[in-house]
Design a protein around this motif. Sequence first.
Motif, PDB file in Angstrom:
ATOM      1  N   ARG A  31       0.814  -1.216   0.000  1.00  0.00           N
ATOM      2  CA  ARG A  31       0.000   0.000   0.000  1.00  0.00           C
ATOM      3  C   ARG A  31       0.850   1.270   0.000  1.00  0.00           C
ATOM      4  O   ARG A  31       0.307   2.374  -0.050  1.00  0.00           O
ATOM      5  CB  ARG A  31      -0.905   0.022   1.240  1.00  0.00           C
TER       6      ARG A  31
ATOM      7  N   LEU B  48      -0.467   5.637  10.313  1.00  0.00           N
ATOM      8  CA  LEU B  48      -1.045   6.961  10.106  1.00  0.00           C
ATOM      9  C   LEU B  48      -0.808   7.873  11.309  1.00  0.00           C
ATOM     10  O   LEU B  48      -0.570   9.075  11.146  1.00  0.00           O
ATOM     11  CB  LEU B  48      -2.540   6.845   9.817  1.00  0.00           C
TER      12      LEU B  48
ATOM     13  N   GLU C  24       1.261  11.143  10.092  1.00  0.00           N
ATOM     14  CA  GLU C  24       0.579  12.435  10.080  1.00  0.00           C
ATOM     15  C   GLU C  24       1.193  13.407  11.083  1.00  0.00           C
ATOM     16  O   GLU C  24       1.386  14.587  10.783  1.00  0.00           O
ATOM     17  CB  GLU C  24      -0.912  12.234  10.338  1.00  0.00           C
TER      18      GLU C  24
ATOM     19  N   LYS D  12       4.108  13.078   3.682  1.00  0.00           N
ATOM     20  CA  LYS D  12       3.165  13.338   2.599  1.00  0.00           C
ATOM     21  C   LYS D  12       2.359  12.060   2.350  1.00  0.00           C
ATOM     22  O   LYS D  12       2.582  11.326   1.373  1.00  0.00           O
ATOM     23  CB  LYS D  12       3.912  13.785   1.349  1.00  0.00           C
ATOM     24  N   VAL D  13       1.433  11.809   3.255  1.00  0.00           N
ATOM     25  CA  VAL D  13       0.731  10.526   3.293  1.00  0.00           C
ATOM     26  C   VAL D  13       0.029  10.211   1.974  1.00  0.00           C
ATOM     27  O   VAL D  13       0.121   9.095   1.444  1.00  0.00           O
ATOM     28  CB  VAL D  13      -0.277  10.496   4.460  1.00  0.00           C
ATOM     29  N   LYS D  14      -0.663  11.194   1.414  1.00  0.00           N
ATOM     30  CA  LYS D  14      -1.417  10.951   0.179  1.00  0.00           C
ATOM     31  C   LYS D  14      -0.474  10.592  -0.960  1.00  0.00           C
ATOM     32  O   LYS D  14      -0.739   9.655  -1.731  1.00  0.00           O
ATOM     33  CB  LYS D  14      -2.240  12.182  -0.182  1.00  0.00           C
ATOM     34  N   GLU D  15       0.650  11.288  -1.091  1.00  0.00           N
ATOM     35  CA  GLU D  15       1.605  11.011  -2.165  1.00  0.00           C
ATOM     36  C   GLU D  15       2.265   9.641  -1.994  1.00  0.00           C
ATOM     37  O   GLU D  15       2.681   9.014  -2.974  1.00  0.00           O
ATOM     38  CB  GLU D  15       2.689  12.089  -2.208  1.00  0.00           C
TER      39      GLU D  15
ATOM     40  N   THR E  55       0.864   6.947  -0.732  1.00  0.00           N
ATOM     41  CA  THR E  55      -0.107   5.859  -0.747  1.00  0.00           C
ATOM     42  C   THR E  55      -0.234   5.286  -2.147  1.00  0.00           C
ATOM     43  O   THR E  55      -0.438   6.031  -3.116  1.00  0.00           O
ATOM     44  CB  THR E  55      -1.481   6.344  -0.259  1.00  0.00           C
TER      45      THR E  55
ATOM     46  N   PRO F  40      -1.749   3.988  -5.363  1.00  0.00           N
ATOM     47  CA  PRO F  40      -3.098   4.106  -5.945  1.00  0.00           C
ATOM     48  C   PRO F  40      -3.601   2.743  -6.402  1.00  0.00           C
ATOM     49  O   PRO F  40      -2.821   1.806  -6.611  1.00  0.00           O
ATOM     50  CB  PRO F  40      -2.859   5.028  -7.149  1.00  0.00           C
TER      51      PRO F  40
ATOM     52  N   ASP G  35      -6.437   3.701 -11.102  1.00  0.00           N
ATOM     53  CA  ASP G  35      -5.974   5.099 -11.056  1.00  0.00           C
ATOM     54  C   ASP G  35      -4.568   5.263 -11.613  1.00  0.00           C
ATOM     55  O   ASP G  35      -4.059   6.381 -11.677  1.00  0.00           O
ATOM     56  CB  ASP G  35      -5.986   5.602  -9.599  1.00  0.00           C
TER      57      ASP G  35
END
Length: 308
Positions: free
Chosen positions: A166, A287, A291, A296-299, A301, A303, A307
């Motif tokens: 992930r 997390l 956090e 940069k958690v979203k970057e 993760t 996809p 996506d």
Amino acid sequence: MTDLKLPQLPYGSWTETRVTIHLILQIMGKTRLGLTHRKNHWWFITIYVSARGFSTFTIPLDKGLSSLEIELDVLQKAVTISHSEKGTTQIKLESGLTVAHFYKRYMGEISKLGLTPKFIPKPFDMGIDKPFEELEDYSSFDWNAIRRFWQLMQWNNSIFKEFSGRFYGKTCPVQIYWHHMDLAVTRFSGKKLPPMDKSVRISDRDAYSHEQISCGFWVGDDTIPEPMYYSYTYPSPEGLDKETLKPESAKWADSNGSPMALLSYDDVRSRPDPRQAVLDFLESSYLAGAELSGWKVKELTTPSLKDV
């Protein structure tokens, strides 16, 4: 998931066997250390869960013209030494075979292959001061317990690999660090940390050179005498131990002055969906640290394929 029968592995039920196996894994790991080119964070010394037990996997030799693999084969109840050019030999692990006797025979077989791995020939971080060749007190092989241990490590290996997938950033293989005999996977933010003082042992200086969050499973120790999942953030951000963990039975505990997230294996065994409970623990503890540390958690993760 209610039909999933995870094995019991009480800490005190296989103490002599656990220490004996731990010592053998250290000998295998030190052999890999002595024959393998360096890789960051000591990733070149670890052991892996295999389809038959615990293995070094392939160790390149002769500038890649040949290779070696050493495996603690749970099915054969033996340590198997396989050379790509010179064949395979086995050392049967039977009760009464001391670690000292095993070590002398093992090193003899390694020598027959023309190999002379250089390593410190004594246990590391086990509180045992004698060298391997003098360890006459460890000779227990309860194969029922060893098989349960292996089954449990296989199951956790699968979960940790799913969790590892992930993450898009730098991450280590899912691997066994033989100093504590724990299965672990570590994620890195990419931030390099100031170097530690030279008085800190080299193993820690290299392991903790970059900001990281590490998760793992170990069968327990004298401080926490039960199988346990863990997670810690290094460096630990302020307020980490106030963050919510999943499942609700997970807790924060002090570990050398920093918070460590813990989840009991026995608690996991009792849940309707044990696999999801472990994944929830890994994700929530990651997390919490990421956090608060500003990752940069979203970057980072991974996809979904739709996506990409």
